[in-house]
Design a protein around this motif. Structure first.
Motif, PDB file in Angstrom:
ATOM      1  N   ARG A 284       0.826  -1.212   0.000  1.00 29.34           N
ATOM      2  CA  ARG A 284       0.000   0.000   0.000  1.00 29.34           C
ATOM      3  C   ARG A 284       0.857   1.257   0.000  1.00 29.34           C
ATOM      4  O   ARG A 284       0.556   2.227  -0.712  1.00 29.34           O
TER       5      ARG A 284
ATOM      6  N   CYS B 162       1.884   2.505  -3.499  1.00 30.89           N
ATOM      7  CA  CYS B 162       0.851   2.698  -4.529  1.00 30.89           C
ATOM      8  C   CYS B 162       1.045   4.060  -5.216  1.00 30.89           C
ATOM      9  O   CYS B 162       1.235   5.089  -4.554  1.00 30.89           O
TER      10      CYS B 162
ATOM     11  N   CYS C  74      -3.300  -3.269  -4.352  1.00 30.81           N
ATOM     12  CA  CYS C  74      -2.647  -2.930  -3.087  1.00 30.81           C
ATOM     13  C   CYS C  74      -2.647  -4.134  -2.144  1.00 30.81           C
ATOM     14  O   CYS C  74      -3.676  -4.800  -1.981  1.00 30.81           O
TER      15      CYS C  74
END
Length: 689
Positions: free
Chosen positions: A70, A73, A99
């Motif tokens: 995450r 990203c 993610c």
């Protein structure tokens, strides 16, 4: 000349950024694909040339989004903090379909703690020690207590960890039961309250007499089952289970059993250096009660590559000590560690290293170390050094201990003599292991063999008074140095040497035997032990040694028949022994009584033995005793003849024995009235058939 159009179509370039500096944002993956460019993009593309690597990029486009953490990203921004777990920071809860949760290592959409207060996995990132520890614990589980890197954890360690978690849960339940205790009903005491009630019915007395019993047996049984299970697992899984169990029971159980197993594993198992150190450091971090404080250093096992140990194994250091920074350092190890090292070296057939190690190492358990050192002569035999093995039996490793010869058994005595005689050894790891024998060295010369054998007998009273040992000595001296793979010896039929030679050996043997008893280094006269009659000379010397033993220790003997049978077909040597026994009346009577008792007790065994040996041997055996000038000795032959006569159905060779008597002219010899009558009766049985 540039690439063709077809080659251009087949080319695609992926540029991956490895810049992970703090605050850096941007695409993790850029895909350059000429097959998907549009006409507009072709017009807008600019030519970029890298002169150093001669790479030309003619087109760039937005990368395909690949699975990513995450915090990496490129679609949704991410805010970083060290350990925020209360609520999502900024837009950290927003995700794309690729993610992944940094903690759970699965899609963020599947993470159950993505925005859970006090957990908030959406805020996790790889620049925080807190979140890294959380990730390690999530992925490693209970193994995190060993401070292992994720790259260290394999299937075996995970399996051990899962078994350990289950054990910890079960132990917690069982140990709580132990702490609470069990209330036992009161015994049936008489009630003294008013009003007086029958025994067991008064609530006051019952509550007063209620006992709480604390039984540790449930915990002990659970721990025992777990440790037994650990011994059946792979080394890595077992190490995790033992160490985890040690930590859990450290405060309420002596860890001696567990530390012993761990010590063996550290020696026997090929753990990597990193894993080895992690296991040792974990054990040392366990909080132990005061009375167990000494166990904290019990896993400080010297590694195989330690300087002192390696020099000992290579033979460069025979004392097991060295000076380090002005003080002496000794190779000192606990008995379980020594046993494990010996086991591993023996498995690898490194017998020389085993001998060097056992001679140099020191230990608090002197008896345990002594028992291991008693195997040094056998390990030397495995290397083919039979002379050193013979000396090792008689000389202790240090001046404070007694020699190995004091503790060997009659069976070991026979095996050692067989190895010395043939230059062969059993292929197993121990003397008692079944299996074929192989030749590994040069046998001992006959003169050396009999000297060492007699020294062994004179060093151990239990061997000296055991007829099995004397029969083994005589049997091996009368056998060839060639050995079958099964371990069976080939008996020799030695021709009787001249009487002058026999008298010369007997005359010299008295002084030789006395010197051997006094543990003087004796040199056998070369004239007596010539290359042509060395077998015969050794057998005569053994006869003289048996005679001396009988004159001094006859009351301690439990048998004599097996000594007589050990001469095999060398009846001249047995006759020499029997003739010398007649000089002492009480010795003669005692020996004859022993043989008669043996024959009476072992009739069935003797019949089977005679069946195997044949009528020629039985005839020679009977003639030897029946023709003795001493009537008491003739009784052995008569008793043997009676056994055969009473069991003719088990002696199909008896007719051949009758023919042997005829050919030997036994009926016409002056045997005496009783002997003549029995021989005639036996012959008449077959003449009348």
């Amino acid at each position: 000349m540039g690439p063709s159009k077809r080659e251009e179509k087949e080319q695609s370039i992926i540029l991956i950024s490895d810049d992970e500096a703090e605050g850096t944002l941007g695409n993790s993956v850029l895909l350059v694909d000429p097959l998907e460019k549009s006409a507009v993009e072709e017009e807008k593309s600019e030519e970029v040339v890298d002169e150093e690597c001669e790479l030309m990029v003619t087109f760039c486009k937005q990368a395909k989004v690949m699975p990513h953490a995450r915090y990496d990203c490129t679609i949704h921004p991410f805010e970083r903090m060290e350990c925020e777990t209360c609520s999502p920071l900024g837009k950290n809860a927003d995700i794309c379909n690729q993610c992944y949760c940094y903690i759970c290592d699965k899609l963020a959409s599947e993470c159950q703690n993505w925005t859970t207060p006090s957990l908030c996995h959406c805020n996790a990132h790889n620049k925080s020690k807190f979140w890294k520890d959380q990730r390690d614990f999530a992925l490693a589980g209970v193994l995190v207590m060993f401070n292992l890197e994720l790259t260290d954890i394999d299937a075996d360690l995970r399996h051990g960890g899962s078994l350990l978690i289950k054990f910890i849960q079960e132990l917690s339940v069982e140990y709580n039961k132990y702490l609470i205790g069990e209330r036992m009903p009161p015994t049936q005491h008489e009630c003294f309250c008013l009003p007086k009630l029958p025994p067991g019915q008064c609530n006051v007395c019952r509550s007063r007499n209620m006992e709480v019993v604390y039984k540790y047996s449930g915990v002990f049984a659970l721990v025992t089952r777990f440790l037994n299970q650990a011994e059946r697992e792979s080394p890595k899984a077992a190490a995790v289970m033992f160490l985890g169990a040690a930590k859990e029971i450290a405060l309420h159980k002596d860890p001696a059993l567990i530390t012993t197993q761990l010590q063996r594993m550290l020696v026997l198992c090929d753990f990597t250096k990193n894993l080895y150190e992690k296991f040792v450091n974990f054990f040392q971090s366990i909080s132990l009660p005061c009375h167990c404080f000494g166990f904290s250093n019990s896993l400080n096992v010297v590694p195989w590559d330690h300087v002192l140990l390696t020099t000992v194994l290579k033979g460069q250091n025979i004392t097991g000590q060295r000076t380090q920074k002005g003080r002496k350092v000794f190779l000192w190890e606990t008995l379980p560690v020594i046993e494990a090292r010996v086991e591993k070296l023996v498995d690898k057939k490194k017998y020389k290293e085993v001998v060097r190690y056992l001679r140099a190492v020191k230990c608090n358990d002197t008896k345990g170390l002594r028992d291991l050192r008693d195997k040094i002569p056998f390990y030397l035999c495995k290397t083919g050094d039979f002379l050193d093995a013979a000396h090792s039996l008689l000389f202790p490793v240090n001046s404070l201990a007694c020699c190995t010869a004091c503790r060997i058994t009659p069976f070991q005595f026979e095996v050692y003599l067989k190895m010395f005689r043939t230059g062969s050894v059993p292929t197993g790891k121990a003397m008692l292991d079944p299996g074929p024998w192989i030749t590994v060295g040069t046998p001992l010369k006959d003169g050396v063999l009999i000297k060492q054998a007699l020294k062994l007998l004179y060093s151990n009273v239990s061997l000296y008074r055991n007829p099995k040992c004397w029969s083994s000595l005589i049997m091996i001296l009368g056998s060839s140095s060639l050995l079958e793979k099964s371990g069976h010896l080939h008996p020799l039929s030695l021709k009787e040497p001249p009487l002058d030679f026999q008298k010369g050996v007997l005359a010299a043997s008295g002084g030789l035997l006395e010197e051997l008893k006094a543990k003087i280094n004796v040199s056998l006269p070369p004239a007596l032990f010539s290359p042509h009659l060395h077998h015969e000379a050794c057998l005569i010397l053994a006869v003289q040694a048996v005679q001396q033993m009988l004159f001094c220790d006859l009351p301690y003997l439990t048998s004599f028949l097996e000594i007589a049978l050990a001469f095999g077909n060398n009846f001249w040597a047995l006759r020499l022994l029997l003739d010398h026994l007649s000089y002492e009346e009480h010795v003669l009577h005692g020996t004859v009584n022993l043989i008669l008792r043996d024959l009476n007790r072992q009739k069935a065994t003797m019949l089977k033995l005679w069946q195997n040996l044949g009528p020629q041997y039985v005839g020679e055996f009977l003639c030897l005793f029946l023709t003795c000038r001493h009537k008491k000795m003739q009784s052995i032959g008569l008793f043997t003849l009676n056994i055969i006569t009473e069991n003719l159905h088990m002696c199909p060779w008896a007719k051949h024995l009758c023919n042997f008597f005829h050919n030997a002219g036994l009926r016409h010899l002056p045997l005496g009235t009783a002997a003549h009558r029995e021989v005639s009766k036996f012959i008449n049985i077959f003449e009348n058939v």
